[in-house]
Write an enzyme that holds these catalytic residues in place. Sequence first.
Site, PDB file in Angstrom:
ATOM      1  N   ASP A  51       0.851  -1.189   0.000  1.00 42.84           N
ATOM      2  CA  ASP A  51       0.000   0.000   0.000  1.00 42.84           C
ATOM      3  C   ASP A  51       0.887   1.239   0.000  1.00 42.84           C
ATOM      4  O   ASP A  51       0.863   2.054   0.927  1.00 42.84           O
ATOM      5  CB  ASP A  51      -0.906  -0.028   1.230  1.00 42.84           C
ATOM      6  CG  ASP A  51      -2.011   1.012   1.134  1.00 42.84           C
ATOM      7  OD1 ASP A  51      -2.243   1.498   0.014  1.00 42.84           O
ATOM      8  OD2 ASP A  51      -2.615   1.332   2.162  1.00 42.84           O
TER       9      ASP A  51
ATOM     10  N   CYS B  30      -0.399   8.815  10.108  1.00 45.11           N
ATOM     11  CA  CYS B  30      -0.151   8.066   8.880  1.00 45.11           C
ATOM     12  C   CYS B  30       1.013   8.696   8.127  1.00 45.11           C
ATOM     13  O   CYS B  30       1.042   9.909   7.900  1.00 45.11           O
ATOM     14  CB  CYS B  30      -1.396   8.065   7.993  1.00 45.11           C
ATOM     15  SG  CYS B  30      -2.578   6.795   8.418  1.00 45.11           S
TER      16      CYS B  30
END
EC number: 3.4.22.44
Length: 1017
Positions: A57, A127
């Site tokens: 990802d 993140c």
Amino acid sequence: LSVTRKQCLELGMVLSLSPMGTYLEGTMGCLQLKHGHGGFVIHNTTQLRIHFIQGKDAILIRMPKIFLRLQSATSLDNQNVRNEFAWLEQTFKRRAYGQQSQSSSIILPEGKGSFWIHWITTQDGFCGLPLVSVNDGHVVGIHGLTSNDSEKNFFVPFTDGFEKEYLDNADNLSWDKHWFWEPSKIAWGPLNLVEEQPKEEFKISKLVSDLFGNTVAVQSRKERWVLDAMEGNLVACGQADSALVTKHVVKGKCPYFAQYLSLHDGAXQFFEPLMGAYQPSRLNKDAFKKDFFKYNKPVVLNEVDFNAFEKAVEGVITMMVDFEFAECLFVTDPDEIYGSLNMKAAVGAQYKGKKQDYFSGMDSFDKERLLYLSCERLFNGEKGIWNGSLKAELRPIEKVQANKTRTFTAAPLDTLLGAKVCVDDFNNQFYSFNLKCPWTVGMTKFYGGWDKLMRSLPDGWTYCHADGSQFDSSLTPLLLNAVLSIRCCFMEDWWVGREMLENLYAEIVYTPILAPDGTIFKKFRGNNSGQPSTVVDNTLMVVIAMYYSCCKQGWSEEDIERRLVFFANGDDIILAVKDEDVWLYDTLSASFAELGLNYNFDERTKKREELWFMSHQAMLVDGIYIPKLEPERIVSILEWDRSKELMHRTEAICAAMIEAWGYTELLQEIRKFYLWLLSKDEFKELAASGKAPYIAETALRKLYTDVNTQPSELQRYLEVLDFNHIDGCCESVSLQSGKETVENLDAGKESKKDASDKGNKPQNSQVGQGSKEPTKTGTVSKDVNVGSKGKEVPRLQKITKKMNLPTVGGKIILSLDHLLEYKPSQVDLFNTRATKTQFESWYSAVKVEYDLNDEQMGVIMNGFMVWCIDNGTSPDVNGVWVMMDGEEQVEYPLKPIVENAKPTLRQIMHHFSDAAEAYIEMRNSESPYMPRYGLLRNLRDRELARYAFDFYEVTSKTPNRAREAIAQMKAAALAGVNSRLFGLDGNISTNSENTGRHTARDVNQNMHTLLGMGPPQ
């Protein structure tokens, strides 16, 4: 994205997680990067060169050369798994930045996925933060996810060999730009489909659920025949109600055409060699799987020359700009959107019925609200459920024999409305540029249009024609993304519309499709045949493929314009090159294959008449090229009937006449058939009302050539026209209550019988009032004196008050006038037949429990009636009943049918009596057919087969012999049958108390004495 010194890569690359990819997907604006060496700005993010890391990802962004190179990070090796790791957070303030370190934790692989697990405390906004080895300071991964159920957190690790595979091999990686959506954007799953269903304003009828979410299910059979056979590049993501539609628009052979051929031997000899080349497509399960599974092929990577591809896309845009293709608008006017909808098409997979019924009760506000909600869904990237079905059409016999039927993937209303906002204006302008640009979409083949197309191919060049095999399913995301980039280039600058457009094409590629077995599949390639821009998009992709093929050969845009002429329409293409450039044809198949397209360019010719394009071939008539279909295809219009009304049949024949112009003999034979058809009584009335058009030769010539008709040609029609003809259908009619009376109603008229009897009858007799046999006179008086008398035959009343009628208080309680007129249908009064209200209640209840519409119920009722003919209508039937779909048995539960049948199932089925009788008679006309009910009764006379079913309704019209046979069969069926009102009651105790007293002298426990007899010695 937080960027640290340890995180930046030596070769001028930035590693990003999907949040960064999502940001790049949704913007055309600036990207700001901050780190210890200063701040950087990239104004156009679509120009960034991006590499997607397979199985992770994350993406790599290759920065421009002006971006300062930074110190590299090392990857995780397997020996460090048990070490502790921390992460670094770099905060940038207005004037200073600082570096913070968080707590440490061990890390573990997550399992089969691409993530690893850590237990460092996180919060929103973390993140993208790097995980750093406590031992050596190496960056080993980037934080990405947090768990909603536990304290676990997930990060994307650097794989073994990361530096060698990616950093040292940067020049050989596929660096992509102009991607308007990427995997993280379109990686939706079952949860998205369930949560993103249309709002209540859309009035959906079917809900999407998780494929494996139901732990309790009805025990009726639900076969997942598509899911069970699925393999390859398709994923099952959910389920909803659906069924395979097998009703065909082609009703069968045209009976009028068959009758005409049987009566005219010359016509039969002409037409029969041209018949049978086309047949109705087969609508069965195997056909659906065969075509739908074309989507399961994987997308082949690393075959495209990206430099040539980017140059090709830019070349197409430049070509369109040179032809003054203008800026396009996002159409938000509800009237324009709804005005261009096909109202006869279905609403969508989650809806029921057609659009015209769906919109019938809506006002303008409701429609505008739906349009707004559809745009909102598209803007948010919410997916609609597309419907996959088989296409009912006429297909070549070879395709039908191979069981090849095309699938149709239709857009749902909740996606369609917003999609038309995005694409309609571009499409309309695209149509207007036909033949100016290298496409024919929007061109008319009439009025000299085909001649203009053929003349656009230079004389003396070598021509070629080709069309794609499995075209829609072979299209790759790369090609569809290129179409999106061209559209974005010409659309107005409106960020909302741009977001909608990008999400639309993400949905077109990664589409949720509802298969007939109720499974929702996600595809990863190919176009959808039912999206509002299919033909335009397919054409653009063929044009891009042609430019790509030429760019690979080193041709410039000027070379393409000077050395090549081609036109595309969908997957069809015709080309022309100079003789010295014929070698180009040999390279096209390989270049197209690199883009995933399967084309063959071996069909070459020097004659325009030998080119096939869009199923048409050019024919030269009077110096003008006209388009012609195959004669067999034209005859198939006559051979097969798909009309619902007589007028539709005449329209189909006229269409065949139009297509046949140029085939002189074929057109003449069709005209003969049309003339014969209009002589039939049912078509005479149609012609009299002006609904059976006549297409003159001059009209056809004008239609094809756009050459005006000369007055001398029209004079030929004027010579044969009857201008004294009275418009309308006039016939001489007479009443049939009494011939003589009717004839004498015309005063002064002398009948033939009057003339013959003139000398035998008195001349001055008067006619009595009301006489049925008036005396003939030479001249009948116009008026009759009310006081005149004459001979009159009396008529008796059928019911008189003299009869013994029921009275109350001396007054007759019957209405005699009404009784004389009261003549109801006998069967409507039978108490052996369910009332109409009971029948309607039964039908509605079965329809609801089976969850079918009226059209589907018509097929179900056919099947159940035929099943009952053979199996009877006993109230004790249970389990399932079956209906045949070709060679396959389809099972339906009997419970809804039997339980809702009031008073009894047989009384319900009496409504089907006449239809069942006609069905048996029809079957017997084709081959011997005796219902199972008659076989069990050993009925030997096949003439009585039409009465051999147990719900036959005996009426006054039933022959005596048939009534006797029916009574005998019923007696045989009921012989030996008895029924008990009460069964054994098992709830009653059988215990009783014994009150008998015994002594030692008793003989036994049941006897006190032997009454004087001595006991045995």
